[in-house]
Scaffold this motif. Structure first.
Motif, short mmCIF file in Angstrom:
data_model
loop_
_atom_site.label_atom_id
_atom_site.label_comp_id
_atom_site.label_asym_id
_atom_site.label_seq_id
_atom_site.Cartn_x
_atom_site.Cartn_y
_atom_site.Cartn_z
N SER A 168 0.84 -1.20 0.00
CA SER A 168 0.00 0.00 0.00
C SER A 168 0.88 1.25 0.00
O SER A 168 1.99 1.25 0.53
CB SER A 168 -0.92 0.01 1.22
N TYR A 169 0.34 2.30 -0.61
CA TYR A 169 1.05 3.58 -0.68
C TYR A 169 0.00 4.67 -0.86
O TYR A 169 -0.97 4.50 -1.63
CB TYR A 169 2.05 3.60 -1.84
N GLN A 170 0.18 5.79 -0.15
CA GLN A 170 -0.79 6.87 -0.20
C GLN A 170 -0.98 7.36 -1.65
O GLN A 170 -0.02 7.68 -2.34
CB GLN A 170 -0.31 8.04 0.69
N GLY A 171 -2.25 7.42 -2.07
CA GLY A 171 -2.58 7.92 -3.40
C GLY A 171 -2.53 6.87 -4.49
O GLY A 171 -2.75 7.19 -5.66
N PHE A 172 -2.26 5.60 -4.12
CA PHE A 172 -2.16 4.51 -5.10
C PHE A 172 -3.11 3.38 -4.69
O PHE A 172 -3.42 3.20 -3.50
CB PHE A 172 -0.73 3.97 -5.20
N PHE A 173 -3.54 2.62 -5.68
CA PHE A 173 -4.37 1.46 -5.39
C PHE A 173 -3.54 0.38 -4.70
O PHE A 173 -2.40 0.10 -5.09
CB PHE A 173 -4.97 0.90 -6.69
N THR A 174 -4.11 -0.23 -3.67
CA THR A 174 -3.42 -1.28 -2.93
C THR A 174 -3.27 -2.52 -3.82
O THR A 174 -4.21 -2.93 -4.51
CB THR A 174 -4.21 -1.65 -1.67
N GLU A 175 -2.05 -3.12 -3.79
CA GLU A 175 -1.74 -4.30 -4.58
C GLU A 175 -1.72 -5.54 -3.68
O GLU A 175 -1.21 -5.51 -2.56
CB GLU A 175 -0.39 -4.15 -5.28
N HIS A 176 -2.29 -6.65 -4.20
CA HIS A 176 -2.29 -7.93 -3.48
C HIS A 176 -1.68 -9.01 -4.39
O HIS A 176 -2.02 -9.07 -5.57
CB HIS A 176 -3.70 -8.34 -3.08
N GLN A 177 -0.79 -9.79 -3.82
CA GLN A 177 -0.20 -10.90 -4.59
C GLN A 177 -0.14 -12.15 -3.72
O GLN A 177 0.18 -12.08 -2.53
CB GLN A 177 1.21 -10.53 -5.07
N ARG A 178 -0.46 -13.27 -4.35
CA ARG A 178 -0.36 -14.58 -3.68
C ARG A 178 1.01 -15.16 -3.97
O ARG A 178 1.41 -15.27 -5.14
CB ARG A 178 -1.44 -15.51 -4.21
#
Length: 809
Positions: free
Chosen positions: A77-87
């Protein structure tokens, strides 16, 4: 607990953190980048959902985290960016580079903090706030100029003596007790236009870290707070620019790559940001002749160059210069015994930083820095027979090495050393032409050396309990050239009691101070949404600003600790309860703090400090205490966002001596002139449409202390006021309401030039807030019947509208 016992306890705790690892861990590492232009993202949060362990990416966007064998969910996660999820499936060491998409303009997220909302509960230290420039630009501004320093006033524990005053006061500290850093370079005067604006160009800033409680051991030299400002990374992939046009100033920033590698990534790039004002030209348009001759202009230039010779190295060069000139026609410098018809105030800040960041491996990173900072101030009086120039300066040179070591996912160790050289010219008065009758005066230069070594050890025992142990040792050496003056024993220090002097040649040690500065923070998580934290700090300050005025002028002199003036020491304990509500949409906290102050400084009544050759005869030192409570409530997500803060605090000094001349307030506690017991702030922003938002700022504070005359005497036909106890009354309370409307650029139109508008109204209630008060006697037919009236002095006593246009290309 005595400090010796505390030191021994800290050493034992350090030794106890030698951790053995029972389970085999594998390293997951990589680089976090923006998908749009491939820029690395520093301080992005990476954590493993199942274990709860996480870390932050470094200045090159790189991260590494240890994970046991198995299958896990990795969240970035980072302010102003879409949260990324990876398996991820872990059977061996794994390298994963992650690209993040920037949010265009999400109605459901107008976030103030640079970190995720959960950091309110998970962060280890108390009294730490991270500010984000993007959202600060939405707040109401004075004359369309975003001011980083004034934005701090909305935070708990931060105060100001009034409008137009330079600096800020934190938890009972004076304005010189705040360490202000811009890319590691100290800023000794952070104000433009005598305190109305700050020197920081918002376009050039990346993030702001403000410490007022749990201060890590790498910071020292001040006793109240640390404001650490990081400039943007100069890693542009293409030529671009941004800026703004306001009523009092305009700004422009350009960035571009210089060298690209085979893949098209920038190996070397730069940015340059400039800001300049035209207030002086606006004064010339006004009809009043005395205002037409007023000068009030400034400019500043910030630039940064970065070179990445390898994937493990980054070399950065930063430079800053800012200049102000301010002149009000018809002023008087009576304290210099010089009547000046028109004096010009000039001050300049020049900073430069060179740093080299090297990653030895995924666990060890170093940063070697060289820092130069210079602050010059002068007053120029052009009158023919009274023409003079008064100059002062302070030069700071620093060489430091910082190391970051990550032995495991539960432990982080920072350590390093620093050496600082100070050169201070406290004052030089000289005639400014051949017919001037001014007698030259030159105060002796001061030279000092401050060195320090530190270590921080942050360790997470489990998901509930973690601690940070820090230890800093600092040493200060006052070195010649100059005279050490001796005074008669058992008599107050004054010119009359001076006996003789001893001359010290250049480089000769005249006085040495030093000591341990322990730091400790602990956090216990009650559950996923709440925690209790405690912090203990000792801070030592070896140089101080000498001024006996409420708001120090830019020409106030700096003074190093010597045989008579001892370094100031602050011992602080703070404890707080932190809780997040409604899925981290709302943050809440309450903190309590207590400070023990040693060698606090105040001044004898009527002291003239500008060209005082014997400052030890005017400066008095004693003890003090500061205590209070801070309430903070913030809404992070939704159409309506903002925060509310309330601070109750008291600061009291005790300066007592066996000599009446060196005792203040009859040897009883009194408040310094910046003490404000109650401060309330409310900041709110409402996203009315995709491109339109409204924001407001409301502030209330009790009036600061002031000394009223208790009586008056008539001596030789003149009225002489009599002042009894110091700072026993208060000026009226302060109230202000600001409003703003923002119109953002259309994020869906693919234009090369994107613009936005900010409309603000400062002081909507048209409140004439008092900066100070003064008295005037109305003469009648007999002196006995003379009437004394009290008046308020307001700096900005009316509503001030403004408009500014911001652009990006």
């Amino acid at each position: 607990m005595k400090y010796k016992t505390l030191y021994n306890l800290l050493i034992l705790l350090f030794l106890s953190l030698s951790v053995s690892y029972a389970q085999r861990k594998y390293t997951v590492s990589g680089v976090i980048r923006q998908s749009k232009d491939n820029k690395p993202l520093p301080r992005a949060a990476i954590y493993v959902d199942e274990t709860g362990y996480g870390t932050l990416s470094d200045t090159l966007g790189r991260y590494q985290i240890l994970v046991p064998k198995g299958t896990f969910n990795l969240t970035v996660s980072y302010q102003g960016f879409f949260t990324e999820h990876q398996r991820i499936d872990i059977t061996n060491n794994l390298s994963i580079d992650i690209m993040m998409d920037e949010k265009a303009n999400d109605l459901e997220e107008v976030v103030v903090s640079a970190n995720s909302a959960s950091q309110n509960v998970k962060r280890l230290e108390t009294g730490v706030t991270n500010l984000n420039i993007r959202n600060m630009k939405k707040l109401p501004t004075l004359l369309g100029e975003l001011d980083i320093i004034k934005s701090l006033f909305s935070l708990p524990g931060v105060a100001s003596v009034g409008e137009g005053a330079s600096g800020f006061n934190v938890r009972g500290g004076n304005i010189d007790q705040n360490l202000i850093l811009m890319d590691n370079a100290p800023v000794f005067n952070a104000s433009h236009l005598m305190g109305f604006f700050s020197v920081f160009n918002p376009d050039a800033l990346r993030d702001i870290n403000f410490y007022r409680g749990g201060i890590p051991a790498q910071y020292g030299g001040r006793t109240a707070s640390v404001l650490n400002i990081n400039l943007k990374d100069a890693n542009a992939q293409k030529f671009s620019g941004q800026g703004g046009i306001g009523l009092v100033s305009s700004r422009l920033m350009l960035e571009a790559p210089i060298i690209k590698d085979k893949s098209g990534d920038a190996k070397a790039s730069f940015f340059i940001a400039s800001r300049f004002s035209y207030v002086g030209y606006l004064f010339k348009l006004l009809p009043q002749q005395n205002i037409k001759n007023t000068k009030a202009d400034f400019y500043d230039i910030t630039t940064k160059f970065e070179f990445r010779p390898t994937t493990k190295d980054k070399i950065a060069l930063t430079a800053f210069t800012g200049f102000d000139k301010f002149k009000v026609a018809g002023d008087s410098l009576a304290n210099l015994e010089v009547n000046a018809s028109s004096s010009l105030f000039n001050w300049r800040t020049t900073n430069a930083t060179a740093s080299w960041v090297h990653s030895f491996n995924s666990k060890l990173t170093s940063k070697i820095s060289g820092v130069f900072s210079r602050y010059d101030a002068n007053i120029i009086n052009p009158d023919s027979v009274l023409a003079f120039r008064l100059e002062s300066s302070i030069v700071y040179k620093n060489l430091k090495a910082d190391f970051n070591f990550l032995p495991s996912e539960k432990q982080k160790i920072d350590y390093g050393l620093s050496v600082i050289n100070y050169q201070i010219q406290p004052g030089k008065l000289s005639p400014d032409n051949s017919i001037s009758q001014i007698n030259p005066i030159t105060l002796r230069n001061e030279s000092a050396l401050e060195s320090a070594i530190y270590i921080n050890d942050e360790y997470e025992f489990n998901s509930k309990f973690s601690i940070l142990l820090g230890l800093r040792y600092s040493q200060f050496i006052n070195r010649g050239t100059g005279y050490l003056y001796n005074y008669q024993a058992n008599l107050p220090k004054s010119i009359e009691t001076l006996t003789d002097s001893v001359f010290y040649s250049k480089g000769k040690t005249t006085q040495t101070y030093g000591g341990l500065e322990p730091r400790f923070s602990a956090k216990y998580s009650l559950n996923e949404r709440s925690s209790i934290k405690i912090s203990l700090n000792r801070m030592i300050q070896y140089i101080q600003l000498i001024s006996n005025t409420t708001a120090a002028l830019p020409t106030a002199r700096w003074k190093s600790a010597d045989n008579y003036i001892k370094p100031q020491v602050a011992d602080q304990i703070s404890i707080g309860y932190f809780q997040n509500l409604k899925d981290n949409k709302i943050e809440a906290s309450i903190e309590f703090f207590y400070k023990k102050l040693t060698n606090v400084a105040d001044y004898k009544d009527g002291s003239n400090l500008i060209l005082e050759k014997f400052p030890e005869t005017a400066i008095l030192q004693g003890t003090g205490r500061a205590y209070g409570a801070e309430l903070y409530l913030k809404k992070n997500i939704g159409l309506l966002t903002g925060w509310m803060s309330y601070t109750y605090s008291q600061t009291q000094f005790l300066i007592k001596s066996k000599f009446e001349e060196e005792t203040i307030n009859n040897g009883e506690y009194f408040s310094p002139n910046y003490n404000k017991p109650h401060i309330f702030n409310l900041i709110a922003s409402y996203q009315a449409a995709k491109r339109i938002s409204f924001s407001t700022n409301f502030t209330f504070s009790t009036g600061r202390p002031i000394t009223y005359p208790a009586a008056k005497f008539y001596v030789g036909g003149l009225i002489v006021p009599y002042y009894a106890n110091r700072n026993q009354a208060n000026i009226p309370n302060y109230v202000r309401l600001d409003l703003a409307m923002n119109i953002d650029a259309n994020p869906y139109k693919n234009k090369k030039l994107k613009g936005s508008w900010n409309f603000s109204i400062y002081n909507v209630l048209n409140t004439r807030n008092a900066y100070s008060v003064f008295f005037r006697t109305q003469t009648r037919y007999a002196q006995y019947y003379n009437k004394v009236d009290i008046y308020k002095l307001s700096i900005l006593g009316s509503m001030i509208p403004s408009i500014s246009y911001n652009f990006k290309f």
